[in-house]
Design a protein around this motif. Sequence first.
Motif, PDB file in Angstrom:
ATOM      1  N   ILE A   1      38.061  45.306  10.202  1.00 41.07           N
ATOM      2  CA  ILE A   1      37.900  46.763  10.063  1.00 41.07           C
ATOM      3  C   ILE A   1      38.757  47.314  11.218  1.00 41.07           C
ATOM      4  CG2 ILE A   1      36.656  48.824   9.779  1.00 41.07           C
ATOM      5  CD1 ILE A   1      34.525  46.949   8.438  1.00 41.07           C
ATOM      6  N   THR A   2      39.733  48.225  11.079  1.00 40.82           N
ATOM      7  CA  THR A   2      40.220  49.035  12.122  1.00 40.82           C
ATOM      8  C   THR A   2      40.115  50.414  12.057  1.00 40.82           C
ATOM      9  OG1 THR A   2      42.393  49.278  10.860  1.00 40.82           O
ATOM     10  CG2 THR A   2      42.148  47.291  12.396  1.00 40.82           C
ATOM     11  N   VAL A   3      39.342  50.964  13.009  1.00 45.62           N
ATOM     12  CA  VAL A   3      38.976  52.555  13.231  1.00 45.62           C
ATOM     13  C   VAL A   3      40.035  53.120  14.486  1.00 45.62           C
ATOM     14  CG1 VAL A   3      37.554  54.227  13.857  1.00 45.62           C
ATOM     15  CG2 VAL A   3      36.688  51.895  12.569  1.00 45.62           C
ATOM     16  N   VAL A   4      41.350  53.883  13.838  1.00 45.83           N
ATOM     17  CA  VAL A   4      42.175  53.847  14.605  1.00 45.83           C
ATOM     18  C   VAL A   4      42.231  55.462  15.077  1.00 45.83           C
ATOM     19  CG1 VAL A   4      44.794  53.914  14.573  1.00 45.83           C
ATOM     20  CG2 VAL A   4      43.712  51.959  13.434  1.00 45.83           C
ATOM     21  N   GLY A   5      41.445  55.759  16.017  1.00 45.79           N
ATOM     22  CA  GLY A   5      41.402  57.186  16.591  1.00 45.79           C
ATOM     23  C   GLY A   5      40.685  58.238  15.949  1.00 45.79           C
ATOM     24  N   ASP A   6      40.420  59.336  16.764  1.00 45.67           N
ATOM     25  CA  ASP A   6      39.816  60.263  16.312  1.00 45.67           C
ATOM     26  C   ASP A   6      38.520  60.191  15.648  1.00 45.67           C
ATOM     27  OD1 ASP A   6      41.681  61.795  17.919  1.00 45.67           O
ATOM     28  OD2 ASP A   6      42.506  62.971  16.040  1.00 45.67           O
ATOM     29  N   LEU A   7      37.715  59.351  16.103  1.00 44.38           N
ATOM     30  CA  LEU A   7      36.432  59.116  15.458  1.00 44.38           C
ATOM     31  C   LEU A   7      35.358  60.174  15.559  1.00 44.38           C
ATOM     32  CD1 LEU A   7      34.771  55.588  16.005  1.00 44.38           C
ATOM     33  CD2 LEU A   7      33.670  57.565  15.650  1.00 44.38           C
ATOM     34  N   THR A   8      35.685  60.669  16.688  1.00 44.71           N
ATOM     35  CA  THR A   8      34.394  61.927  17.045  1.00 44.71           C
ATOM     36  C   THR A   8      35.487  62.996  17.766  1.00 44.71           C
ATOM     37  OG1 THR A   8      34.435  60.784  19.279  1.00 44.71           O
ATOM     38  CG2 THR A   8      32.692  60.361  17.637  1.00 44.71           C
ATOM     39  N   ASP A   9      34.563  64.055  17.525  1.00 48.11           N
ATOM     40  CA  ASP A   9      35.100  65.406  17.941  1.00 48.11           C
ATOM     41  C   ASP A   9      34.178  66.226  18.522  1.00 48.11           C
ATOM     42  OD1 ASP A   9      37.234  67.326  18.160  1.00 48.11           O
ATOM     43  OD2 ASP A   9      37.595  67.167  16.005  1.00 48.11           O
ATOM     44  N   GLY A  10      33.784  65.933  19.783  1.00 46.76           N
ATOM     45  CA  GLY A  10      32.594  66.891  20.367  1.00 46.76           C
ATOM     46  C   GLY A  10      32.122  66.052  21.778  1.00 46.76           C
ATOM     47  N   TYR A  11      30.830  66.458  22.005  1.00 47.92           N
ATOM     48  CA  TYR A  11      30.247  65.918  23.274  1.00 47.92           C
ATOM     49  C   TYR A  11      29.303  64.869  22.560  1.00 47.92           C
ATOM     50  CZ  TYR A  11      32.088  69.658  25.934  1.00 47.92           C
ATOM     51  OH  TYR A  11      32.802  70.484  26.806  1.00 47.92           O
ATOM     52  N   LYS A  12      29.110  63.767  23.356  1.00 47.73           N
ATOM     53  CA  LYS A  12      28.452  62.521  23.131  1.00 47.73           C
ATOM     54  C   LYS A  12      26.816  62.850  22.733  1.00 47.73           C
ATOM     55  CE  LYS A  12      27.643  59.009  25.721  1.00 47.73           C
ATOM     56  NZ  LYS A  12      26.007  58.923  25.962  1.00 47.73           N
TER      57      LYS A  12
END
Length: 302
Positions: free
Chosen positions: A95-106
């Motif tokens: 499985i490849t998760v290629v960027g912009d997984l999240t959009d904000g503060y952890k």
Amino acid sequence: MHFSIPILKSAIFTSTTLHTIIAIVAALALVIEGFISVEVRPTIKNLNILITNLPPEFHGFSIVLVTDIHTGASVGKGKVAEVVKVVNSLDPDIITVVGDLTDGYKGYIGDRAKPLKDLKSRYGNFGTLGNHEYFYENIDNWVKFYKEDLNLTMLINDGVILERNGKQLCLAGLDDFYTEDAKFDGHKMNVTKALQSCPKNISTIILEHQPKGAAKILEELPKIGYHADLILSGHTHGGQMYAVYPMVRLANKYLYGHYIYKETNTQIYVSSGVNYWGPPVKMMASMCEIVYIRILSDLVVK
């Protein structure tokens, strides 16, 4: 003989009020369709890619490509869990998760991304960074979170060797193209470093979030004596909305879909992403995609 074009007097052609109503109705229809598109189950895009001299042992090797999850204000744990369910149903090799997984503060949205820790594959789950990881949180905090909480092997100017029945395939990932102009300590696209662990004579797949980064990789590979068989990207959302599509189209040589760079016979696939950025709308449901890729060997397929 003289001809003239008749002047049409019908209200269909002359009524400002009618034209305004038609424009408003059309705009509302497109927005409603856009909202519906992002609420349905993600589309599974099946893609067979023939790779020259791929070892027969890797013939049929399966890769799930997921980009642009954009976990954030309107993408919560439920939507992320649905992505995980669809991906796992495909039973992939990697499985490849290629960027912009999240959009904000952890601290605010990290918990929403945690269903991704349940992703299952035979040879591993791999991630790269996108530009949005840089916008809010200290980037190294996200990298640590992805590794420790989501069990993703992060490929940031790094590569790994996958082995199957004694044969090898290299998977490499680069930092995001955004780092070319933005200055972040310890983070910058580095093609040479990413491929250092890849022997030059084996099949190689590269993960790079932005297709502009893919274009840069294609320019640099001949200079450093490396070859890539396939580059996987996202970022563009396929244009996402009708209003911005022309600008996105003009800004990206590789916008959406499957391309071949003939100079090196490198293939590029740019995903439209599984979710959206900003307003929760997309031009069509099929553009909320999870890509199931089977790589095929030309040594087997005659």
